[in-house]
Motif scaffolding. Sequence first.
Motif, mmCIF file in Angstrom:
data_model
loop_
_atom_site.group_PDB
_atom_site.id
_atom_site.type_symbol
_atom_site.label_atom_id
_atom_site.label_comp_id
_atom_site.label_asym_id
_atom_site.label_seq_id
_atom_site.Cartn_x
_atom_site.Cartn_y
_atom_site.Cartn_z
ATOM 1 N N ILE B 60 0.936 -1.210 -0.100
ATOM 2 C CA ILE B 60 -0.014 -0.134 -0.018
ATOM 3 C C ILE B 60 0.916 1.262 -0.044
ATOM 4 N N LEU B 62 0.706 5.003 1.206
ATOM 5 C CA LEU B 62 -0.244 5.673 2.026
ATOM 6 C C LEU B 62 0.057 7.037 1.910
ATOM 7 N N THR B 75 -2.129 4.917 10.410
ATOM 8 C CA THR B 75 -0.803 4.194 9.835
ATOM 9 C C THR B 75 -0.223 3.158 10.664
ATOM 10 N N PHE B 84 -0.875 -6.116 5.533
ATOM 11 C CA PHE B 84 -0.344 -4.870 4.627
ATOM 12 C C PHE B 84 0.988 -4.633 4.793
ATOM 13 N N ALA B 86 3.018 -0.968 4.286
ATOM 14 C CA ALA B 86 2.591 0.458 3.699
ATOM 15 C C ALA B 86 3.932 1.103 3.901
ATOM 16 N N SER B 88 4.637 5.600 3.116
ATOM 17 C CA SER B 88 3.914 6.716 3.403
ATOM 18 C C SER B 88 4.698 7.908 2.602
#
Lengths: 576, 380
Positions: B60, B62, B75, B84, B86, B88
Amino acid sequence: MSEALVQFDQIVKRFDGTPHPAVAEITTTIMSGGITGLAGPDGAGKTTLLRLILGLLKADSGALRVCGRDPVSEASAVRDLVAYMPQRFGLYEDLTVLENLTLYADLRAVIGEERRTAFERLLAFTSLAPFTSRLAGALSGGMKQKLGLACALIRTPRLLLLDEPSAGVDPVSRRELWRMVQTLTGEGLGVVWSTAYLDEAERCERVLLMNDGKLIYEGSPSGLTNRMVGRSFHVRNAGEGRRGVLASAAKMPGVIDGVIQGANVRIVMAAGATPLSAEDFKGVSHVEVTSVPPRFEDAFVSLLGSATPAVSRLAAGAVRAKLDAGPVVEAKELTRRFGSFTAADRISFSIGRGEIFGLLGPNGAGKSTTFKMLCGLLRPTSGEARVAGLDVAAQTSAARNRLGYMAQKFSLYGDLSVAQNLAFFAGVYGLTGARRQRALERVTEAFGLQRYLETNAGTLPAGFKQRLALSCAVMHEPPVLFLDEPTSGVDPLTRREFWAHINAFVQSGVTVMVTTHFLEEAEYCDRIALVYRARVIAAGTPDDLKDSVRTQALPDPTLEDAFITLVEADDKKVAA
Amino acid sequence: MSAPEPASADRLRRIIALIRKETRQILRDPSTVIIAVILPLTLLFLFGYGVSFDARRIEIGLVIDDPTPETGSFTASLMNSSLFAARSARDRRNFESDLVAGRIDGIVVLASGFSAQGARGDRAPIQVIVDGSDPNKATLVRNYLQGAWGNWLMQEAITRGERITFPISVESRVWFNPEIASHHYLVPGSIAIILMLIGALLTALVVAREWERGTMEALLATPVGIIDLLAGKLIPYFVLGMITMALATGTALFVFGVPFRGSFSVLALMTAVFLTTALAQGLLISTLARNQLVAAQSTLISAFLPSFFLSGFVFEIAGMPLPLRIISYAVPARYFVSGLQTLFLAGDVWSVIWPNLTGMAVIAVVYITLTAVKTKTRLD
């Protein structure tokens, strides 16, 4: 006492997509207690006729009774009374001899004591008793046919149908098979023996001759042969010039057939033509002409019309590469082993320019192995193969460029048209531009392929397939031509036409090596090597080989007699 | 010349002789063993290990427009999940090219109003961007993210000491496959597909082989009838197919750990009916195509592909357009896939098993009848 087993009345059978019926209005009767020969060129309708009798095919019109029954609606009953041996080996190769026999005994409800005696009788009859636990696939060609016969005879039938039982079988097994079947007719059995060998047809009590689905003769073979009395001649003493004699005879009016038989040429005249005399060959060579008794084959060709073209146009225009003096093809102690098995054992011979050399021998004797080593398709374990002065193993590509090869099986592209096949092979041989154009025109013209240029090769008549295969093999004008069983599965007429072309090549200086099953065809060869058990057991001209087996009991041996005698003598030597 | 025994004894003897012959050939021919044992096991491992609808580690991107404690908490909740992975960034453009290239599976955007709306007790909105070119995966990613978001909202509410104020709350309970492990239903489904392929291929090839090798012509020249021929082929390959099924079931249970909640007798019954259908289809193909190459290709096209696509094994039948749904009723694997999944995961649910058995039996009867009509003891 013989009775009618099969009655055909106006039988017609057509297949979809073919213009002519496979069987056209045939009316005839097949009797018990004798061998009825079924002869005719390929595609004449012989197999269709047999399948109709068995109800494997249904006639489009007409009435057919087999042992008083309808073969389609009473199929099971008819198949109980009629035994059939298809053209292709129809037994299970992954089952043993005994397992195959047992299967057919079960299918035909031969059980208990009846089965025991049947097996005993058939195994003795076919001499297969020592091989009962061998897989059928591991049997030789002749033994397979005998097993096929044994399976067909599990329950003694009233009618036995044999579809080309001797095709692809060597002369020794062929004779045995014939003797076996003849014994059966003594027991009142009716036999139909379909064959491409005219000498076999000649030995039958009665013969049905088919062409294009029609019955063109029925009766005793001698009835047909007698029509030919006074029309068959031998041209003797032609020696080296015999191919020239044949070629000039082919141009004479009234000559309908000519074949080479060793040192002699056999000529057949049309009905009412002036008899042949030595005068006719004045310009060619000093020869002697004698009248000889007619053969069934003479009558066959006369009835069907000879397909021998006057002169093959191929030879005339061809310009060939010059060769060094000395032998063109040479095998020096050629040996090939596969594991512990020796397929070819120190095979040596040499072939001179413009010679036809024949490799003869039973199946599995080592002919093909020798052949493949000479073509560079197989590397010899030891020894050397030379073609046109080149070592085949070392200079494979250059050597191959000097030879034309025609494979045993039809190896062209069936889905391509004739023109496309020719163009493809021209490309393979690296012919380009004007040379390519000339080559294409030359073979198309010489083999009369114009009419079929747009036809797919797979659908050509047998004779034209053969012409096309030969065209592709000679496209690059090779000085050496290798032919591997070129005429197997080809009828006598096509075979003659084929040989006319080969003769023309040879006259123009091409060297030919050929393997064949047809011993009459071996007569065309200048010299023959008989290969047996991986070795050359005899070599010489056809007449030499015949002379070598001449005895008081056999004053006029045929090449087949020579073949059998020599093979059997070798067997004895090995056994001793 | 007629046999002293009744005709039925002759027929039985012929059938037994043909079965014995076929069995010998099977035992001696390595290619049959390859088709009956090695091919199904290979396919089963491929389907069992290679095909999975469970998402693990969804990548992912973010995008946090305005970092606040709330975005930090969201988060963290994503990062802590094993589902997940992730990364960012402040700007979505950082991730757009990654999504296009397939390096990430989705982008989550926390807009600048995220914290403010969340603080008011509204549902702090998130934007989810997925790659629609792979709809299966897109839906999966969207659903997982929605779930994660829902969980986080609930936790936030609890932290703030509020009651959950969603108008409707969905509580799902998963029956029959509590772990929702997709291979638990993919493996039984793939057994159905494999058995269809093997069954049809076996009979299609062997009959075509008899035509090719010329043994059929010799066989037909004896008094064998159509029933003898069909029974002589169906019975040995039926036994072989049942062995294949036993192997496949054993692999499913002991290698893949698929549960089995039904009874083995019902499984055997279903398999028997299905196998008959598959073998009959192979026989039908081989009576029409008399060479092995055509027979093998027709089997792949007419038995394997419809079973794969129209049986509900991979693709939900209910989601197909009407014509395909209708066609799927003619695909025997449809009934067997559903029957097997029921037997493995739910148990002997007769309300599912009966209609499936009936469906397969009808198709089997149709195929066998067609084969009997089309097979002639003639060559034309």
